[in-house]
Design a protein around this motif. Structure first.
Motif, short mmCIF file in Angstrom:
data_model
loop_
_atom_site.label_atom_id
_atom_site.label_comp_id
_atom_site.label_asym_id
_atom_site.label_seq_id
_atom_site.Cartn_x
_atom_site.Cartn_y
_atom_site.Cartn_z
N LEU A 34 0.84 -1.19 0.00
CA LEU A 34 0.00 0.00 0.00
C LEU A 34 0.88 1.24 0.00
O LEU A 34 1.78 1.38 0.81
N GLN A 35 0.64 2.16 -0.93
CA GLN A 35 1.44 3.36 -1.08
C GLN A 35 0.76 4.61 -0.54
O GLN A 35 1.43 5.57 -0.17
N ALA A 36 -0.57 4.64 -0.54
CA ALA A 36 -1.31 5.82 -0.08
C ALA A 36 -2.65 5.39 0.48
O ALA A 36 -3.19 4.36 0.10
N LEU A 37 -3.19 6.23 1.37
CA LEU A 37 -4.45 5.92 2.02
C LEU A 37 -5.25 7.21 2.20
O LEU A 37 -4.68 8.25 2.53
N ALA A 38 -6.55 7.14 1.94
CA ALA A 38 -7.45 8.27 2.20
C ALA A 38 -8.63 7.77 3.01
O ALA A 38 -9.17 6.70 2.74
N VAL A 39 -8.99 8.53 4.04
CA VAL A 39 -10.15 8.22 4.86
C VAL A 39 -11.08 9.43 4.77
O VAL A 39 -10.71 10.53 5.18
N VAL A 40 -12.27 9.22 4.21
CA VAL A 40 -13.23 10.31 4.01
C VAL A 40 -14.51 9.98 4.77
O VAL A 40 -15.16 8.97 4.48
N PRO A 41 -14.87 10.80 5.76
CA PRO A 41 -16.10 10.52 6.51
C PRO A 41 -17.34 10.78 5.65
O PRO A 41 -17.36 11.69 4.84
N VAL A 42 -18.35 9.95 5.83
CA VAL A 42 -19.64 10.14 5.17
C VAL A 42 -20.56 10.75 6.22
O VAL A 42 -20.78 10.15 7.28
N GLN A 43 -21.05 11.96 5.95
CA GLN A 43 -21.83 12.69 6.95
C GLN A 43 -23.18 13.11 6.40
O GLN A 43 -23.35 13.28 5.19
N HIS A 44 -24.11 13.27 7.32
CA HIS A 44 -25.42 13.82 6.99
C HIS A 44 -25.84 14.71 8.15
O HIS A 44 -25.91 14.25 9.29
N LYS A 45 -26.07 15.98 7.85
CA LYS A 45 -26.47 16.97 8.86
C LYS A 45 -25.52 16.97 10.06
O LYS A 45 -25.94 17.02 11.21
N GLY A 46 -24.23 16.86 9.77
CA GLY A 46 -23.22 16.93 10.81
C GLY A 46 -22.92 15.63 11.53
O GLY A 46 -21.97 15.55 12.29
N ALA A 47 -23.73 14.60 11.31
CA ALA A 47 -23.49 13.32 11.97
C ALA A 47 -22.69 12.41 11.04
O ALA A 47 -22.99 12.30 9.86
N VAL A 48 -21.68 11.77 11.58
CA VAL A 48 -20.88 10.83 10.80
C VAL A 48 -21.63 9.51 10.71
O VAL A 48 -21.96 8.89 11.72
N LEU A 49 -21.94 9.09 9.48
CA LEU A 49 -22.68 7.85 9.26
C LEU A 49 -21.76 6.68 8.92
O LEU A 49 -22.13 5.52 9.08
N GLY A 50 -20.59 6.99 8.43
CA GLY A 50 -19.65 5.95 8.03
C GLY A 50 -18.40 6.58 7.46
O GLY A 50 -18.15 7.77 7.64
N MET A 51 -17.62 5.79 6.74
CA MET A 51 -16.40 6.31 6.14
C MET A 51 -16.10 5.58 4.84
O MET A 51 -16.50 4.43 4.66
N LEU A 52 -15.43 6.29 3.98
CA LEU A 52 -14.95 5.73 2.73
C LEU A 52 -13.44 5.65 2.88
O LEU A 52 -12.78 6.66 3.14
N THR A 53 -12.90 4.45 2.78
CA THR A 53 -11.47 4.26 2.90
C THR A 53 -10.94 3.84 1.54
O THR A 53 -11.40 2.85 0.97
N LEU A 54 -9.99 4.62 1.02
CA LEU A 54 -9.41 4.35 -0.29
C LEU A 54 -7.92 4.08 -0.12
O LEU A 54 -7.24 4.76 0.65
N GLY A 55 -7.42 3.11 -0.84
CA GLY A 55 -6.00 2.82 -0.81
C GLY A 55 -5.46 2.71 -2.22
O GLY A 55 -6.20 2.38 -3.14
N SER A 56 -4.18 3.02 -2.39
CA SER A 56 -3.55 2.90 -3.70
C SER A 56 -2.29 2.07 -3.58
O SER A 56 -1.46 2.31 -2.71
N TYR A 57 -2.16 1.12 -4.48
CA TYR A 57 -0.95 0.31 -4.54
C TYR A 57 -0.01 0.82 -5.61
O TYR A 57 1.15 0.44 -5.65
N GLY A 58 -0.50 1.74 -6.48
CA GLY A 58 0.31 2.23 -7.58
C GLY A 58 0.76 3.67 -7.43
O GLY A 58 1.84 4.03 -7.87
#
Length: 71
Positions: A34-58
């Motif tokens: 794994l070369q890079a990682l992004a964590v993006v919260p998924v929110q609605h009206k200020g409440a965190v509902l989940g997260m999107l985690t992206l990784g790159s091997y290239g």
């Protein structure tokens, strides 16, 4: 609480390079190159509902403007 969960609950998108990925995540992904990682919260009206985690091997980083808008 896992690293990614803490980041998402903080409500801020986070982008890290390989050398910034915490050692406990290297156990999960580091051995796979794994070369890079992004964590993006998924929110609605200020409440965190989940997260999107992206990784790159290239790519050594995930450009901030290329991920989803976090608002």
């Amino acid at each position: 609480m896992r690293f990614e969960t803490r980041l998402a609950l903080a409500g801020k998108s986070t982008y890290v390079r390989h050398d910034q990925i915490p050692r406990n995540l290297e156990v999960l992904w580091g051995s796979e190159g794994l070369q890079a990682l992004a964590v993006v919260p998924v929110q609605h009206k200020g409440a965190v509902l989940g997260m999107l985690t992206l990784g790159s091997y290239g790519q050594t980083e995930i450009p901030r403007g290329r991920v989803l808008a976090s608002r």
